[in-house]
Design an enzyme around this catalytic site. Sequence first.
Site, PDB file in Angstrom:
ATOM      1  N   THR A  18     -16.139   1.950 -23.172  1.00 47.54           N
ATOM      2  CA  THR A  18     -17.560   2.090 -22.846  1.00 47.54           C
ATOM      3  C   THR A  18     -17.823   1.626 -21.414  1.00 47.54           C
ATOM      4  O   THR A  18     -18.632   2.193 -20.700  1.00 47.54           O
ATOM      5  CB  THR A  18     -18.426   1.256 -23.814  1.00 47.54           C
ATOM      6  N   ARG A  22     -10.678  -2.899 -20.863  1.00 49.73           N
ATOM      7  CA  ARG A  22     -10.767  -4.286 -21.345  1.00 49.73           C
ATOM      8  C   ARG A  22      -9.604  -4.563 -22.289  1.00 49.73           C
ATOM      9  O   ARG A  22      -9.402  -3.824 -23.246  1.00 49.73           O
ATOM     10  CB  ARG A  22     -12.094  -4.539 -22.068  1.00 49.73           C
ATOM     11  N   SER A 118     -17.194  -8.629 -19.427  1.00 51.59           N
ATOM     12  CA  SER A 118     -18.589  -8.766 -19.812  1.00 51.59           C
ATOM     13  C   SER A 118     -18.854  -9.956 -20.736  1.00 51.59           C
ATOM     14  O   SER A 118     -18.563 -11.087 -20.374  1.00 51.59           O
ATOM     15  CB  SER A 118     -19.047  -7.453 -20.454  1.00 51.59           C
ATOM     16  N   HIS A 119     -19.346  -9.672 -21.921  1.00 49.29           N
ATOM     17  CA  HIS A 119     -19.761 -10.722 -22.861  1.00 49.29           C
ATOM     18  C   HIS A 119     -18.591 -11.225 -23.703  1.00 49.29           C
ATOM     19  O   HIS A 119     -18.786 -12.097 -24.534  1.00 49.29           O
ATOM     20  CB  HIS A 119     -20.840 -10.157 -23.769  1.00 49.29           C
ATOM     21  N   LYS A 131     -13.208  -2.421 -13.865  1.00 50.26           N
ATOM     22  CA  LYS A 131     -13.795  -1.085 -13.833  1.00 50.26           C
ATOM     23  C   LYS A 131     -14.084  -0.678 -12.396  1.00 50.26           C
ATOM     24  O   LYS A 131     -14.186  -1.526 -11.494  1.00 50.26           O
ATOM     25  CB  LYS A 131     -15.053  -1.016 -14.679  1.00 50.26           C
ATOM     26  N   ASP A 282     -25.233 -12.734 -19.613  1.00 51.31           N
ATOM     27  CA  ASP A 282     -23.881 -12.741 -20.178  1.00 51.31           C
ATOM     28  C   ASP A 282     -22.815 -13.027 -19.124  1.00 51.31           C
ATOM     29  O   ASP A 282     -23.125 -13.415 -18.000  1.00 51.31           O
ATOM     30  CB  ASP A 282     -23.594 -11.399 -20.860  1.00 51.31           C
ATOM     31  N   ASP A 284     -20.910 -11.343 -17.088  1.00 47.69           N
ATOM     32  CA  ASP A 284     -20.970 -10.729 -15.753  1.00 47.69           C
ATOM     33  C   ASP A 284     -22.390 -10.488 -15.268  1.00 47.69           C
ATOM     34  O   ASP A 284     -22.593  -9.836 -14.240  1.00 47.69           O
ATOM     35  CB  ASP A 284     -20.162  -9.430 -15.719  1.00 47.69           C
ATOM     36  N   ASP A 286     -25.026  -8.781 -16.483  1.00 46.38           N
ATOM     37  CA  ASP A 286     -25.819  -7.555 -16.620  1.00 46.38           C
ATOM     38  C   ASP A 286     -26.655  -7.517 -17.898  1.00 46.38           C
ATOM     39  O   ASP A 286     -27.561  -6.713 -18.022  1.00 46.38           O
ATOM     40  CB  ASP A 286     -24.955  -6.292 -16.474  1.00 46.38           C
ATOM     41  N   ARG A 287     -26.361  -8.400 -18.848  1.00 45.82           N
ATOM     42  CA  ARG A 287     -27.164  -8.420 -20.075  1.00 45.82           C
ATOM     43  C   ARG A 287     -28.257  -9.488 -19.997  1.00 45.82           C
ATOM     44  O   ARG A 287     -28.146 -10.422 -19.210  1.00 45.82           O
ATOM     45  CB  ARG A 287     -26.283  -8.729 -21.273  1.00 45.82           C
ATOM     46  N   THR A 349     -24.511   5.803 -25.702  1.00 48.62           N
ATOM     47  CA  THR A 349     -24.315   4.400 -25.339  1.00 48.62           C
ATOM     48  C   THR A 349     -23.440   4.305 -24.084  1.00 48.62           C
ATOM     49  O   THR A 349     -22.410   4.965 -23.980  1.00 48.62           O
ATOM     50  CB  THR A 349     -23.627   3.669 -26.504  1.00 48.62           C
ATOM     51  N   GLU A 368     -30.991  -0.493 -23.106  1.00 47.14           N
ATOM     52  CA  GLU A 368     -30.135  -0.306 -24.268  1.00 47.14           C
ATOM     53  C   GLU A 368     -30.363  -1.454 -25.243  1.00 47.14           C
ATOM     54  O   GLU A 368     -30.641  -2.586 -24.835  1.00 47.14           O
ATOM     55  CB  GLU A 368     -28.668  -0.297 -23.867  1.00 47.14           C
ATOM     56  N   GLU A 369     -30.153  -1.155 -26.507  1.00 43.72           N
ATOM     57  CA  GLU A 369     -30.300  -2.189 -27.528  1.00 43.72           C
ATOM     58  C   GLU A 369     -29.305  -3.328 -27.337  1.00 43.72           C
ATOM     59  O   GLU A 369     -29.513  -4.424 -27.841  1.00 43.72           O
ATOM     60  CB  GLU A 369     -30.164  -1.584 -28.930  1.00 43.72           C
ATOM     61  N   SER A 370     -28.216  -3.062 -26.626  1.00 39.01           N
ATOM     62  CA  SER A 370     -27.153  -4.046 -26.449  1.00 39.01           C
ATOM     63  C   SER A 370     -27.519  -5.044 -25.345  1.00 39.01           C
ATOM     64  O   SER A 370     -26.674  -5.425 -24.541  1.00 39.01           O
ATOM     65  CB  SER A 370     -25.843  -3.342 -26.134  1.00 39.01           C
ATOM     66  N   LYS A 381     -27.067  -2.283 -15.418  1.00 44.00           N
ATOM     67  CA  LYS A 381     -28.114  -3.081 -16.041  1.00 44.00           C
ATOM     68  C   LYS A 381     -28.101  -4.443 -15.384  1.00 44.00           C
ATOM     69  O   LYS A 381     -27.105  -4.839 -14.780  1.00 44.00           O
ATOM     70  CB  LYS A 381     -27.919  -3.158 -17.544  1.00 44.00           C
ATOM     71  N   ARG A 502     -20.874  -0.877 -35.786  1.00 47.67           N
ATOM     72  CA  ARG A 502     -22.253  -1.254 -35.511  1.00 47.67           C
ATOM     73  C   ARG A 502     -23.170  -0.370 -36.358  1.00 47.67           C
ATOM     74  O   ARG A 502     -23.010   0.855 -36.376  1.00 47.67           O
ATOM     75  CB  ARG A 502     -22.596  -1.054 -34.042  1.00 47.67           C
TER      76      ARG A 502
HETATM   77  C1  G16 Z   1     -21.211  -2.134 -22.219  1.00 50.29           C
HETATM   78  C2  G16 Z   1     -21.904  -0.988 -21.576  1.00 50.29           C
HETATM   79  C3  G16 Z   1     -23.242  -0.775 -22.220  1.00 50.29           C
HETATM   80  C4  G16 Z   1     -23.085  -0.616 -23.714  1.00 50.29           C
HETATM   81  C5  G16 Z   1     -22.363  -1.819 -24.268  1.00 50.29           C
HETATM   82  C6  G16 Z   1     -22.096  -1.776 -25.764  1.00 50.29           C
HETATM   83  O1  G16 Z   1     -21.919  -3.307 -21.970  1.00 50.29           O
HETATM   84  O2  G16 Z   1     -22.076  -1.219 -20.206  1.00 50.29           O
HETATM   85  O3  G16 Z   1     -23.835   0.326 -21.637  1.00 50.29           O
HETATM   86  O4  G16 Z   1     -24.311  -0.483 -24.335  1.00 50.29           O
HETATM   87  O5  G16 Z   1     -21.129  -1.947 -23.610  1.00 50.29           O
HETATM   88  O6  G16 Z   1     -21.006  -1.033 -26.027  1.00 50.29           O
HETATM   89  P1  G16 Z   1     -20.313  -0.972 -27.446  1.00 50.29           P
HETATM   90  O7  G16 Z   1     -21.429  -0.837 -28.457  1.00 50.29           O
HETATM   91  O8  G16 Z   1     -19.477   0.253 -27.337  1.00 50.29           O
HETATM   92  O9  G16 Z   1     -19.543  -2.239 -27.671  1.00 50.29           O
HETATM   93  P2  G16 Z   1     -21.231  -4.557 -21.329  1.00 50.29           P
HETATM   94  O10 G16 Z   1     -22.330  -5.566 -21.167  1.00 50.29           O
HETATM   95  O11 G16 Z   1     -20.164  -4.951 -22.328  1.00 50.29           O
HETATM   96  O12 G16 Z   1     -20.661  -4.063 -20.048  1.00 50.29           O
END
Ligand code: G16
Length: 549
Positions: A18, A22, A118-119, A131, A282, A284, A286-287, A349, A368-370, A381, A502
């Site tokens: 996504t 990772r 990320s998180h 990335k 989070d 990095d 962005d969340r 997503t 996004e919901e995430s 983001k 999910r």
């Molecule tokens: C990444 C993407 C987001 C996505 C999220 C959730 O976030 O940048 O656009 O919504 O993953 O992805 P998944 O549901 O596939 O785990 P981040 O914050 O991990 O970079």
Amino acid sequence: MDILSVPTTPFEGQKPGTSGLRKKVKVFQQPHYLENFVQAVFDVIDGLDDLPLAGAALALGGDGRFFNRTAIQTILRMAAANGVGRMVVGQGGLLSTPAASCVIRKHGLKGGLILSASHNPGGPDEDFGIKYNIRNGGPAPEAVTNAIHARTLEIESYRTLEAEAVDLDRLGTQTLGGMTVEVIDPVADYAALMESLFDFDAMRAALAQGRRVVFDAMHAITGPYAREILENRLGAPAGSVLNATPLEDFGGHHPDPNLAHAKELVAIMNRPDAPDLGAASDGDGDRNMILGPKAFVTPSDSLAVLAANAPLAPGYAKGIAGIARSMPTSRAADRVAEALGVPCFETPTGWKFFGTLLDAGKATLCGEESFGTGSDHVREKDGLWAVLFWLNILARRPGESVGDLLAAHWARFGRDVYARHDYEGLDSAAAQGLMDALKARLPGLPGQTIGGFTVAQADDFAYTDPVDGSTASGQGLRVMFKGGARMVFRLSGTGTSGATLRVYLERYEADPEAQRGDAQDLLADLIQAARELADIPGRTGRAAPDVIT
Ligand code: G16
């Protein structure tokens, strides 16, 4: 300095998910693993956007997690050996993801490499990631990530050079082979951009007059950014930023700003003397998560509230051109878009799907919901941006709490009651089996009643980008019910072990009396229906989700 061509053989599985590649740190630490991927990136981006790699300028930085500094030195040597002209690196190897996007855009760079998982947790036994972001500052689109993956499968050698390590802590310019390395303050460009978007005077005044904010940086990248902006520039008292020092293992915590992982912040916001705004970001940066005293704002609602109040922030005073949200995000933003008379786009997503819409000026705000919210100010983001937007709104609506704002929003637009249930660390085959079985049933579902809900429509979400016509399929199974309730089932694309299922659940509630209450209670019947429909207990062996957000 001699350029070395090091023979190598391909690794399986270097396919960006996504958001980039990772894997466990131990995977990245294998000889040649990182190098193969980076060489594949360099090979693919040579000529991309009509810019050769030779002489190009790229950004480089990461969230400071374990292996960040090692990876940066490796990438710098390879960049020099591949003819890159200039690397712009955040001091200490640090750049939040939105700040990297900002730097690429502001300095007119060809693109950038961002190091982050990320998180996901960090440390020697945890996760790392990398990335590539393109010239507009946003994540590389699928055509590019697919090409990078294809290249990793045929790679035979990579280029590097033997050299002393670059001093990542010294601001200013150094050279490495024929390449310039420019170490920059990772915060300055980003902070200036925030000042151009938000009403810093109003926020400063509100904080001076008693509004209070607490921000949990979760020992991740946003600590230095939040300290500079919230404490130094806006005058929030010292200590308003919690866990402000970035640590390689995030203090052993999961740097994911949600109710499950930001426990310290949640406890503060549940106290009788809670500050007006509680927020977290989070790994990095962005969340974001937004809290008020005893109030949680779902990311879907946050996007809708920001859209409805956008003119209160100077950067959006002229109004917004449109909104974009990922498919599993609730339809709260759609209602605001309709009221404003602007389009609302529904994308798969992944932030990468917003890039074309933002570049074309079709969307101004995205979410996004995430726990992701952002705008056309960068192409990622942006956690702290969302926090500042909320603070700006609170400053311009004195006397109203976060809970008041939310209640007023629901009274006007109705409430899209929403929850996401995550089943983590599942056996991959079992999780895929669940999805395959449900997908096979989709055509027969319309008209059936499940747990009292009658199916109106069911499909496997596919998307055609309205700007460039590119397509994406298999983006999540949607089951829509009469009366507006909806369930979505998807497998995460960001995990590094096993599979994560999910389940996204929502229903619309127009009655202000019935809007109050906990989402889990208000969705109880739908939650049960989803478990039955997909036979979650039978196929996964799980009686309950691991994380509810
Ligand atoms: C990444 C993407 C987001 C996505 C999220 C959730 O976030 O940048 O656009 O919504 O993953 O992805 P998944 O549901 O596939 O785990 P981040 O914050 O991990 O970079």
